[in-house]
Structures are given as C-alpha cells and as structure tokens.
Design a protein around this motif. Structure first.
Motif, PDB file in Angstrom:
ATOM      1  N   HIS A 162       0.829  -1.118  -0.028  1.00  0.00           N
ATOM      2  CA  HIS A 162       0.095   0.051   0.159  1.00  0.00           C
ATOM      3  C   HIS A 162       1.011   1.160   0.025  1.00  0.00           C
ATOM      4  O   HIS A 162       0.311   2.400  -0.296  1.00  0.00           O
ATOM      5  CB  HIS A 162      -0.887   0.000   1.297  1.00  0.00           C
ATOM      6  N   ASP A 163       2.151   1.164   0.322  1.00  0.00           N
ATOM      7  CA  ASP A 163       3.074   2.244   0.449  1.00  0.00           C
ATOM      8  C   ASP A 163       3.400   2.788  -1.027  1.00  0.00           C
ATOM      9  O   ASP A 163       3.768   3.996  -1.175  1.00  0.00           O
ATOM     10  CB  ASP A 163       4.412   2.352   1.137  1.00  0.00           C
ATOM     11  N   LEU A 164       3.203   1.952  -1.799  1.00  0.00           N
ATOM     12  CA  LEU A 164       3.580   2.129  -3.534  1.00  0.00           C
ATOM     13  C   LEU A 164       2.539   2.720  -4.097  1.00  0.00           C
ATOM     14  O   LEU A 164       2.768   3.492  -5.047  1.00  0.00           O
ATOM     15  CB  LEU A 164       3.616   0.693  -4.074  1.00  0.00           C
ATOM     16  N   VAL A 165       1.222   2.902  -3.543  1.00  0.00           N
ATOM     17  CA  VAL A 165       0.351   3.458  -4.001  1.00  0.00           C
ATOM     18  C   VAL A 165       0.459   5.023  -4.215  1.00  0.00           C
ATOM     19  O   VAL A 165       0.911   5.601  -3.331  1.00  0.00           O
ATOM     20  CB  VAL A 165      -1.070   3.425  -3.516  1.00  0.00           C
ATOM     21  N   ASP A 166       0.205   5.862  -5.248  1.00  0.00           N
ATOM     22  CA  ASP A 166       0.274   7.066  -5.486  1.00  0.00           C
ATOM     23  C   ASP A 166      -0.076   7.863  -4.354  1.00  0.00           C
ATOM     24  O   ASP A 166      -1.454   7.780  -4.047  1.00  0.00           O
ATOM     25  CB  ASP A 166      -0.303   7.728  -6.626  1.00  0.00           C
ATOM     26  N   PRO A 167       0.707   8.603  -3.506  1.00  0.00           N
ATOM     27  CA  PRO A 167       0.404   9.196  -2.377  1.00  0.00           C
ATOM     28  C   PRO A 167      -0.807  10.385  -2.527  1.00  0.00           C
ATOM     29  O   PRO A 167      -1.632  10.810  -1.813  1.00  0.00           O
ATOM     30  CB  PRO A 167       1.394  10.249  -2.075  1.00  0.00           C
ATOM     31  N   ALA A 168      -1.009  10.768  -3.835  1.00  0.00           N
ATOM     32  CA  ALA A 168      -2.014  11.704  -4.285  1.00  0.00           C
ATOM     33  C   ALA A 168      -3.574  11.152  -3.982  1.00  0.00           C
ATOM     34  O   ALA A 168      -4.497  11.707  -3.910  1.00  0.00           O
ATOM     35  CB  ALA A 168      -1.647  12.360  -5.622  1.00  0.00           C
ATOM     36  N   ILE A 169      -3.341   9.755  -4.208  1.00  0.00           N
ATOM     37  CA  ILE A 169      -4.891   9.190  -4.203  1.00  0.00           C
ATOM     38  C   ILE A 169      -5.054   8.263  -2.832  1.00  0.00           C
ATOM     39  O   ILE A 169      -6.105   7.723  -2.508  1.00  0.00           O
ATOM     40  CB  ILE A 169      -5.188   8.346  -5.176  1.00  0.00           C
ATOM     41  N   ARG A 170      -3.784   7.818  -2.176  1.00  0.00           N
ATOM     42  CA  ARG A 170      -3.700   6.641  -1.209  1.00  0.00           C
ATOM     43  C   ARG A 170      -4.715   6.907  -0.126  1.00  0.00           C
ATOM     44  O   ARG A 170      -5.344   6.143   0.551  1.00  0.00           O
ATOM     45  CB  ARG A 170      -2.425   6.694  -0.750  1.00  0.00           C
ATOM     46  N   GLY A 171      -4.678   8.499   0.382  1.00  0.00           N
ATOM     47  CA  GLY A 171      -5.603   8.785   1.372  1.00  0.00           C
ATOM     48  C   GLY A 171      -6.977   8.671   1.207  1.00  0.00           C
ATOM     49  O   GLY A 171      -7.726   8.506   2.128  1.00  0.00           O
ATOM     50  N   GLY A 172      -7.225   8.674   0.063  1.00  0.00           N
ATOM     51  CA  GLY A 172      -8.868   8.427  -0.259  1.00  0.00           C
ATOM     52  C   GLY A 172      -9.314   7.137  -0.571  1.00  0.00           C
ATOM     53  O   GLY A 172     -10.396   6.863  -0.769  1.00  0.00           O
ATOM     54  N   CYS A 173      -8.278   6.051  -0.406  1.00  0.00           N
ATOM     55  CA  CYS A 173      -8.839   4.720  -0.788  1.00  0.00           C
ATOM     56  C   CYS A 173      -9.291   3.996   0.553  1.00  0.00           C
ATOM     57  O   CYS A 173      -8.697   4.208   1.514  1.00  0.00           O
ATOM     58  CB  CYS A 173      -7.292   3.991  -1.233  1.00  0.00           C
ATOM     59  N   ALA A 197      -9.792   0.260   2.359  1.00  0.00           N
ATOM     60  CA  ALA A 197      -9.302  -1.097   2.423  1.00  0.00           C
ATOM     61  C   ALA A 197      -9.059  -1.923   1.416  1.00  0.00           C
ATOM     62  O   ALA A 197      -8.168  -2.427   1.005  1.00  0.00           O
ATOM     63  CB  ALA A 197      -9.705  -1.599   4.024  1.00  0.00           C
ATOM     64  N   GLY A 198     -10.494  -1.959   0.641  1.00  0.00           N
ATOM     65  CA  GLY A 198     -10.445  -2.999  -0.274  1.00  0.00           C
ATOM     66  C   GLY A 198      -9.690  -2.474  -1.547  1.00  0.00           C
ATOM     67  O   GLY A 198      -8.955  -3.356  -2.358  1.00  0.00           O
ATOM     68  N   GLU A 199      -9.782  -1.149  -1.887  1.00  0.00           N
ATOM     69  CA  GLU A 199      -8.765  -0.734  -2.967  1.00  0.00           C
ATOM     70  C   GLU A 199      -7.460  -0.794  -2.552  1.00  0.00           C
ATOM     71  O   GLU A 199      -6.698  -0.936  -3.553  1.00  0.00           O
ATOM     72  CB  GLU A 199      -9.415   0.852  -3.215  1.00  0.00           C
ATOM     73  N   LEU A 200      -6.985  -0.760  -1.384  1.00  0.00           N
ATOM     74  CA  LEU A 200      -5.564  -0.848  -1.016  1.00  0.00           C
ATOM     75  C   LEU A 200      -5.173  -2.069  -1.313  1.00  0.00           C
ATOM     76  O   LEU A 200      -4.321  -2.700  -1.775  1.00  0.00           O
ATOM     77  CB  LEU A 200      -5.224  -0.388   0.442  1.00  0.00           C
ATOM     78  N   GLY A 201      -6.091  -3.185  -0.962  1.00  0.00           N
ATOM     79  CA  GLY A 201      -5.872  -4.719  -1.124  1.00  0.00           C
ATOM     80  C   GLY A 201      -5.921  -4.811  -2.613  1.00  0.00           C
ATOM     81  O   GLY A 201      -5.044  -5.511  -3.083  1.00  0.00           O
ATOM     82  N   GLN A 202      -6.690  -4.264  -3.643  1.00  0.00           N
ATOM     83  CA  GLN A 202      -6.663  -4.300  -4.969  1.00  0.00           C
ATOM     84  C   GLN A 202      -5.198  -3.868  -5.481  1.00  0.00           C
ATOM     85  O   GLN A 202      -4.737  -4.477  -6.376  1.00  0.00           O
ATOM     86  CB  GLN A 202      -7.796  -3.860  -5.727  1.00  0.00           C
ATOM     87  N   ALA A 203      -4.635  -2.812  -5.051  1.00  0.00           N
ATOM     88  CA  ALA A 203      -3.435  -2.187  -5.325  1.00  0.00           C
ATOM     89  C   ALA A 203      -2.448  -3.132  -5.116  1.00  0.00           C
ATOM     90  O   ALA A 203      -1.672  -3.437  -5.742  1.00  0.00           O
ATOM     91  CB  ALA A 203      -3.335  -0.831  -4.676  1.00  0.00           C
ATOM     92  N   ALA A 204      -2.545  -3.897  -3.895  1.00  0.00           N
ATOM     93  CA  ALA A 204      -1.385  -4.832  -3.481  1.00  0.00           C
ATOM     94  C   ALA A 204      -1.687  -5.913  -4.254  1.00  0.00           C
ATOM     95  O   ALA A 204      -0.197  -6.551  -4.898  1.00  0.00           O
ATOM     96  CB  ALA A 204      -1.578  -5.389  -2.117  1.00  0.00           C
ATOM     97  N   THR A 205      -2.714  -6.338  -4.907  1.00  0.00           N
ATOM     98  CA  THR A 205      -2.656  -7.525  -5.851  1.00  0.00           C
ATOM     99  C   THR A 205      -2.128  -7.017  -7.226  1.00  0.00           C
ATOM    100  O   THR A 205      -1.386  -7.866  -7.831  1.00  0.00           O
ATOM    101  CB  THR A 205      -4.125  -7.892  -5.999  1.00  0.00           C
TER     102      THR A 205
END
Length: 153
Positions: free
Chosen positions: A53-64, A66-74
């Motif tokens: 989840h740390d790799l997700v673009d910081p511009a959108i990470r805060g608005g994600c 838990a499910g979306e962060l899990g999808q990003a991890a996938t």
C-alpha cells in the motif's frame, strides 16, 4: 524493456507481458521506471516488506478504502510476476486478467533480476531511492493530474 530483448533483440509475447508489468507499477505508483530510479527494485522491496500500500500514489492513497488498497497490493504482486527475468516464469495474459480481477490467486513472484543487491549500504540505497522520488516529483511538478482527449483522424 524486457531483459531478453535488451540482451539479444528477441521479440515475443512475453516481452509484452514484461512491459505490461512495468506499466502496471507505473500506474499504481504514479512514478516512472527510469535509469536513475529503478521502480521494479523499489516495488520489490516494498512488496517483500509487506507494505504494498506504500507504493500507491500518495495523491490518491488517503482516499482509498481498505479494499482498494488490497486491490492495489494485488496489482503490485501481479506486476512483479510479469517482470520476471525468464519469460517462462511470467504469466500469460490469459492468467493475468483473472489475477487482477481476484478470480485467481497470483503466485509468489521471485526477486526480479533488476533487484540484484549492489555493494551499497542499505541506508545509502534508501537515501538514493528517496532522492530519486524527490527528483521525480520535482520534474513532474508533483502529483498533478493530466487528462488527454483522444480524437480519431
């Protein structure tokens, strides 16, 4: 660029899988894979440490969520499968889509060859990665959104 193509100019469908993996990492992170910043190595370190989840673009990470962060991890895990050195270790695109849709569990990727440790100290490597990220943000003007309208001829 896929290692096999860079070494001997061999073109294959698995080269496209490699490129897709790099593109997927760039989309998730908002960063570019460049000479001075190895996005694949950075993604591997983050993923291996269980912090995808740390790799997700910081511009959108805060608005994600838990499910979306899990999808990003996938997405990060699938991307790392796509950038394996040996083309036979990369999944075919027919398997990539079900993995991204979480209909099929992605395998555990091996350390990509571009992540081979160097002689630098871990603290120095972390400082170099931070400097590269700062330089990337400076060059691109931060995390700005651009929209391109495509029109046919």
């Amino acid at each position: 660029m896929a290692p096999k193509y860079a070494m001997d100019g061999t073109v294959s469908f698995m080269q496209d899988v490699y490129s897709f993996g790099v593109l997927l990492l760039e989309i998730v992170s908002g960063l570019k894979n460049q000479r001075r910043f190895n996005l694949i190595a950075h993604a591997w370190e983050v993923w291996e440490g269980g912090r995808s989840h740390d790799l997700v673009d910081p511009a959108i990470r805060g608005g994600c969520t838990a499910g979306e962060l899990g999808q990003a991890a996938t997405c990060v895990q699938v991307a790392l499968l796509c950038v394996q050195e040996c083309p036979s270790q990369r999944p075919p695109m027919a398997d990539v889509i079900p993995m991204l849709l979480q209909q099929k569990a992605p395998a555990r990727p091996q350390r990509p060859v571009v992540c081979t440790p160097t002689r630098s100290r871990p603290a120095a490597a972390a400082a170099a990665a931070a400097a590269a990220l700062a330089a990337q943000a400076e060059i691109t003007g931060g995390n700005e959104l651009t929209v391109t309208s495509l029109e046919g001829r």
